[in-house]
Design an enzyme around this catalytic site. Structure first.
Site, PDB file in Angstrom:
ATOM      1  N   SER A  24       0.823  -1.211   0.000  1.00 58.93           N
ATOM      2  CA  SER A  24       0.000   0.000   0.000  1.00 58.93           C
ATOM      3  C   SER A  24       0.856   1.258   0.000  1.00 58.93           C
ATOM      4  CB  SER A  24      -0.930  -0.007   1.217  1.00 58.93           C
ATOM      5  OG  SER A  24      -1.806  -1.107   1.174  1.00 58.93           O
ATOM      6  N   ARG A  28       1.295   3.935  -3.283  1.00 60.08           N
ATOM      7  CA  ARG A  28       0.981   5.353  -3.076  1.00 60.08           C
ATOM      8  C   ARG A  28       2.206   6.220  -3.343  1.00 60.08           C
ATOM      9  NH1 ARG A  28      -2.594   2.514  -0.319  1.00 60.08           N
ATOM     10  NH2 ARG A  28      -4.640   3.380   0.259  1.00 60.08           N
ATOM     11  N   GLY A  91      -6.204  -3.828  -7.249  1.00 53.57           N
ATOM     12  CA  GLY A  91      -7.133  -2.740  -6.978  1.00 53.57           C
ATOM     13  C   GLY A  91      -6.434  -1.401  -6.961  1.00 53.57           C
ATOM     14  N   ARG A 119     -14.643  -6.225 -10.280  1.00 56.05           N
ATOM     15  CA  ARG A 119     -14.383  -5.401  -9.103  1.00 56.05           C
ATOM     16  C   ARG A 119     -14.962  -4.001  -9.301  1.00 56.05           C
ATOM     17  NH1 ARG A 119      -8.525  -6.381  -6.485  1.00 56.05           N
ATOM     18  NH2 ARG A 119      -9.707  -5.531  -4.729  1.00 56.05           N
ATOM     19  N   SER A 166     -12.204   1.786  -0.048  1.00 57.37           N
ATOM     20  CA  SER A 166     -11.545   3.051   0.269  1.00 57.37           C
ATOM     21  C   SER A 166     -10.635   3.499  -0.861  1.00 57.37           C
ATOM     22  CB  SER A 166     -10.733   2.915   1.556  1.00 57.37           C
ATOM     23  OG  SER A 166      -9.656   2.011   1.389  1.00 57.37           O
ATOM     24  N   GLN A 167     -10.223   2.562  -1.724  1.00 60.14           N
ATOM     25  CA  GLN A 167      -9.349   2.910  -2.844  1.00 60.14           C
ATOM     26  C   GLN A 167     -10.009   3.898  -3.798  1.00 60.14           C
ATOM     27  OE1 GLN A 167      -8.460  -0.905  -4.516  1.00 60.14           O
ATOM     28  NE2 GLN A 167      -7.012  -1.456  -2.908  1.00 60.14           N
ATOM     29  N   GLU A 308      -8.218  -7.028   5.377  1.00 60.24           N
ATOM     30  CA  GLU A 308      -7.236  -7.957   4.832  1.00 60.24           C
ATOM     31  C   GLU A 308      -6.742  -8.971   5.862  1.00 60.24           C
ATOM     32  OE1 GLU A 308      -5.126  -3.943   4.668  1.00 60.24           O
ATOM     33  OE2 GLU A 308      -7.060  -4.627   5.425  1.00 60.24           O
TER      34      GLU A 308
END
Length: 420
Positions: A24, A28, A91, A119, A166-167, A308
């Site tokens: 993650s 980012r 994702g 998705r 939230s992505q 997760e």
């Protein structure tokens, strides 16, 4: 290797584990570095399928990404088109890259693995349309789709329902500093899951020089330049789940080195969850250790901020002395696979008793037996099966190579943990 015989723990564990960097944070940092005013280096970046797909997506848009192993170097540039982006099953790629690609002048097409085409993408694509970006998706709100940018995005106010992921919020926020008016993003709908990932997005934007204001279900990002420089990527704490849970299941101790004292990673909730399931947790300011007590307890836990962790914790729960209930995770039906259905199917197949709830899962422990554990091309199902295999002989794990999505070294790390 089409199947892998999950090893049983031969004795109580006494292991130390070094984990690769956070997926993650790596992804980012790549998006932010791509938009910065000067080059950046990512220290300890994760090298996995998801991050390699992100790097390839940025290269397709004309941004320089050099993979030097654990240190990656990014040379920023305005995104260019035409381009084609392979999202795989990531994702992050399918939701973080389109808002950046919207800044290109020309068409950018997106597609991915067959499982990725179900998705949820609709709220993000509608938000981009509301911001003036042309999107062709045949009205499906899913992959594949094509954006046609004009070289700039006006930005401004936009409202979405981000209850699916939230992505959807993070993707829009990460590129908002390059929009002419920035963005004021409002969420309307059921709660946004994975709140720590939103905190991570906001924190990393601010550290890169962006001005970000937040209030409940509202995020404002002002337009302005982003700093380059150095990003230090933390170990992936979500990938710590199966190693630390191993101590609860098999006894002994497992230590994960370089655990951050303060972090936005959802995996940090393991400090609170594993003691409730029978482990003892200690932290010396640098390393986190879990010790087994010989007892495994069922729990009732809301995992909406750490979904997760659900699959590994479900395996621990299947071995517990009482029932467990995990809630707040209805949205993981739309992850790499329908994770709730997959967990119920596999636990039941091996003799257990599990039931889907409207927003989660209930597990009532029963004696388990060996058999094939299907993983549905989902990396976390492999890790969950390995955890169960510590205590249940004869677990054959389907398609273990799918761990390459976030932790290619998993099988070696697991074997090494058992041999220490």
């Amino acid at each position: 290797m089409t199947t892998w015989n999950a090893p049983r723990a031969p004795r109580p564990l006494k292991a130390v584990v070094d984990l690769p960097g956070s997926k993650s944070m790596t992804n980012r940092a790549l998006i932010l570095a791509a938009q910065a005013e000067e080059p950046s280096v990512l220290r300890g970046a994760l090298r996995s399928r998801d991050t390699l797909l992100m790097a390839a997506a940025l290269r397709a848009l004309g941004i320089g990404v050099r993979d030097d192993g654990v240190d990656w170097r990014v040379t920023p540039a305005p995104p260019t088109a035409p381009a084609s982006v392979d999202c795989g099953l990531s994702g992050n790629v399918m939701r973080f890259v389109p808002p950046l690609a919207a800044l290109a002048r020309g068409p950018v097409s997106f597609d991915g693995d067959p499982q990725a085409r179900v998705r949820p993408m609709g709220p993000l694509l509608e938000a981009l349309r509301a911001l003036g970006v042309s999107v062709e998706d045949s009205g499906r709100g899913l992959l594949p789709f094509t954006l046609s940018g004009t070289g700039a995005v006006e930005g401004g106010r936009v409202t979405i329902d981000a209850s699916g992921s939230s992505q959807l919020v993070s993707g829009l926020l990460l590129s908002a500093p390059r929009y002419a008016k920035g963005i004021e993003l409002r969420h309307e709908g059921p709660p946004v899951p994975s709140a720590p990932h939103l905190e991570m997005t906001v924190r990393m934007l601010r550290e890169a020089g962006a001005t970000v204001e937040t209030e409940p279900d509202v995020w404002r990002v002002a337009p302005g330049p982003l700093r380059g420089g150095e990003y230090v990527i933390e170990p992936d704490l979500s990938n710590a789940a199966q190693f630390l849970a191993a101590a609860v299941v098999a006894g002994g101790s497992v230590t994960v080195r370089n655990w951050p004292a303060a972090t936005a990673q959802p995996g940090d909730r393991l400090r609170e969850l594993l003691p409730r399931m029978g482990g003892e947790v200690s932290y010396d300011g640098r390393d986190l250790t879990v010790r087994g007590t010989g007892r495994v307890h069922g729990i009732d836990a809301d995992l909406s901020d750490a979904p997760e962790l659900a699959q590994v914790l479900a395996m621990v729960a299947a071995l517990a002395d009482g029932p467990s209930r995990f809630t707040g995770i209805a949205h993981i039906r739309g992850h790499e696979t329908d994770r709730l259905a997959a967990l119920v199917t596999e636990i039941t197949r091996l003799g257990g008793d599990a039931e889907e709830l409207p927003d989660g899962l209930e597990i009532r422990p029963r004696p388990l037996h060996g058999g094939v554990f299907h993983t549905y091309d989902d990396h976390r199902m492999v890790m969950a099966a390995a955890t169960l295999g510590l205590a249940v002989p004869g677990i054959e794990v389907e398609n273990p190579a799918t761990v390459g999505k976030t932790l290619p070294e998993f099988l070696d790390l697991w074997t090494n943990m058992l041999e220490q």
